[in-house]
Motif scaffolding. Structure first.
Motif, short mmCIF file in Angstrom:
data_model
loop_
_atom_site.label_atom_id
_atom_site.label_comp_id
_atom_site.label_asym_id
_atom_site.label_seq_id
_atom_site.Cartn_x
_atom_site.Cartn_y
_atom_site.Cartn_z
N ARG A 97 -7.39 52.77 140.56
CA ARG A 97 -8.76 52.70 140.52
C ARG A 97 -9.43 53.89 140.19
O ARG A 97 -8.86 55.13 140.55
CB ARG A 97 -9.23 52.59 142.13
N SER A 98 -10.40 53.78 139.40
CA SER A 98 -11.39 54.72 138.83
C SER A 98 -12.58 54.59 139.36
O SER A 98 -12.73 53.57 140.43
CB SER A 98 -11.40 55.02 137.50
N GLU A 99 -13.74 55.02 139.17
CA GLU A 99 -15.10 54.91 139.83
C GLU A 99 -15.44 53.76 139.77
O GLU A 99 -15.85 53.02 140.82
CB GLU A 99 -15.99 55.91 139.38
N ASN A 100 -15.39 52.74 138.69
CA ASN A 100 -15.65 51.54 138.50
C ASN A 100 -14.71 50.19 137.93
O ASN A 100 -15.34 49.49 137.76
CB ASN A 100 -17.11 51.31 137.90
N ARG A 101 -13.52 50.70 137.79
CA ARG A 101 -12.47 49.97 137.40
C ARG A 101 -11.39 50.11 138.28
O ARG A 101 -11.06 50.86 138.86
CB ARG A 101 -12.17 50.45 135.82
N GLN A 102 -10.59 48.85 138.05
CA GLN A 102 -9.47 48.68 138.73
C GLN A 102 -8.34 47.85 138.04
O GLN A 102 -8.79 46.85 137.27
CB GLN A 102 -9.60 47.93 140.16
N ILE A 103 -7.11 48.37 137.77
CA ILE A 103 -6.24 47.87 137.33
C ILE A 103 -5.03 47.31 138.09
O ILE A 103 -4.69 48.13 138.92
CB ILE A 103 -5.59 48.84 136.17
N GLU A 104 -4.54 46.04 138.18
CA GLU A 104 -3.68 45.67 138.77
C GLU A 104 -2.29 45.63 138.27
O GLU A 104 -2.32 44.50 137.20
CB GLU A 104 -4.15 44.46 140.00
N ARG A 105 -1.18 45.99 138.74
CA ARG A 105 0.05 45.89 138.05
C ARG A 105 0.95 44.95 139.00
O ARG A 105 1.18 45.69 139.82
CB ARG A 105 0.75 47.10 137.51
N VAL A 106 1.54 44.00 138.30
CA VAL A 106 2.35 43.23 139.35
C VAL A 106 3.59 42.99 138.95
O VAL A 106 4.14 43.25 137.75
CB VAL A 106 1.76 41.58 139.46
N TYR A 107 4.64 43.45 139.89
CA TYR A 107 6.38 43.59 139.83
C TYR A 107 6.82 42.64 140.64
O TYR A 107 6.52 42.32 141.86
CB TYR A 107 6.66 45.11 140.08
N CYS A 108 8.07 42.35 140.25
CA CYS A 108 8.73 41.57 141.20
C CYS A 108 9.34 42.67 142.22
O CYS A 108 9.91 43.79 141.78
CB CYS A 108 10.11 40.96 140.53
N TYR A 109 9.35 42.66 143.42
CA TYR A 109 9.47 43.52 144.32
C TYR A 109 10.93 44.12 144.44
O TYR A 109 11.43 45.17 144.37
CB TYR A 109 8.99 43.32 145.90
N ASP A 110 12.00 43.06 144.32
CA ASP A 110 13.43 43.36 144.31
C ASP A 110 14.05 44.04 143.19
O ASP A 110 14.63 44.96 143.45
CB ASP A 110 14.02 42.08 144.43
N GLU A 111 13.41 43.68 142.02
CA GLU A 111 14.04 44.13 140.81
C GLU A 111 12.97 45.32 140.28
O GLU A 111 13.56 45.93 139.32
CB GLU A 111 14.31 42.96 139.88
N ASN A 112 11.95 45.54 140.75
CA ASN A 112 10.75 46.31 140.38
C ASN A 112 10.55 45.90 138.80
O ASN A 112 10.36 46.78 137.84
CB ASN A 112 11.37 47.72 140.28
N PHE A 118 8.29 44.13 135.79
CA PHE A 118 7.04 44.09 135.52
C PHE A 118 6.82 42.70 135.08
O PHE A 118 7.39 42.09 134.40
CB PHE A 118 6.66 45.06 134.30
N LEU A 119 5.57 42.18 135.84
CA LEU A 119 5.40 40.83 135.38
C LEU A 119 3.88 40.56 134.74
O LEU A 119 3.72 39.86 133.68
CB LEU A 119 5.08 39.96 136.85
N ARG A 120 2.72 41.32 135.09
CA ARG A 120 1.60 41.33 134.47
C ARG A 120 0.77 42.13 134.98
O ARG A 120 0.93 42.96 135.93
CB ARG A 120 1.06 39.96 134.62
N GLU A 121 -0.45 42.58 134.14
CA GLU A 121 -1.57 43.43 134.26
C GLU A 121 -2.78 42.73 134.39
O GLU A 121 -3.06 41.83 133.43
CB GLU A 121 -1.46 44.31 133.37
N THR A 122 -3.74 43.23 135.15
CA THR A 122 -5.28 42.49 135.50
C THR A 122 -6.04 43.54 135.34
O THR A 122 -5.77 44.65 136.26
CB THR A 122 -5.26 41.74 136.57
N HIS A 123 -7.05 43.40 134.77
CA HIS A 123 -8.28 44.55 134.71
C HIS A 123 -9.26 43.87 135.21
O HIS A 123 -9.98 42.85 135.08
CB HIS A 123 -8.50 45.00 133.26
N LEU A 124 -10.09 44.85 136.35
CA LEU A 124 -11.13 44.29 136.89
C LEU A 124 -12.31 45.61 137.03
O LEU A 124 -11.96 46.57 136.95
CB LEU A 124 -10.67 44.09 138.52
N PHE A 125 -13.62 44.85 137.34
CA PHE A 125 -14.41 45.76 137.62
C PHE A 125 -14.59 45.78 139.16
O PHE A 125 -14.46 45.10 139.73
CB PHE A 125 -15.97 45.32 136.97
#
Length: 135
Positions: free
Chosen positions: A42-57, A59-66
């Protein structure tokens, strides 16, 4: 009287910092049931979510949000439709005003957040990720 005002001011400043720790930085959510780990940046007005398979770590996808902070403990998330093509669910969420979030409890370095969309809600535990020491 002056001493009482001082204590009130000190309490208010402490409560500001109480929530502000979750306004910017790096966080994670672990969903053991779905075997997913979410890294949130998170920054002041943006959020990036990175999703991972927990067991294997893995990377699955990335989502950008305000992110729009409505108060110290409440914020709204909207999908960034410029940085990514929204799927039908993201489009519907944006058209309906976004995901409403409220931090309702903080324990140590974790916040418990109630996320609502229409008549649905989800409780998440979001935890601070400590900064690494230069490595």
């Amino acid at each position: 009287m002056k001493q009482q005002l001082f204590y009130l001011f000190a309490f208010l400043c402490t409560s500001c910092n109480y929530y502000s720790r979750f306004h910017q930085g790096r966080f994670e959510i672990i969903d053991e049931e779905k075997n997913l780990k979410y890294e949130i940046i998170r920054s002041e007005n943006r959020q990036i979510e990175r999703v991972y398979c927990y067991d294997e770590n893995k990377f699955l996808r990335e989502t950008h949000l305000f992110i729009n902070w409505n108060s110290k403990s409440e914020y709204t998330l909207l999908f960034d439709t410029v940085r990514q093509t929204p799927d039908p669910t993201a489009s519907q969420i944006n058209k309906s005003g976004g995901l409403k979030n409220e931090i309702f409890l903080i324990k140590n370095d974790c916040a418990f957040v109630n996320t609502t969309f229409k008549n649905n809600f989800l409780i998440s535990k979001i935890c601070l990720i400590p900064l690494s020491l230069g490595y």
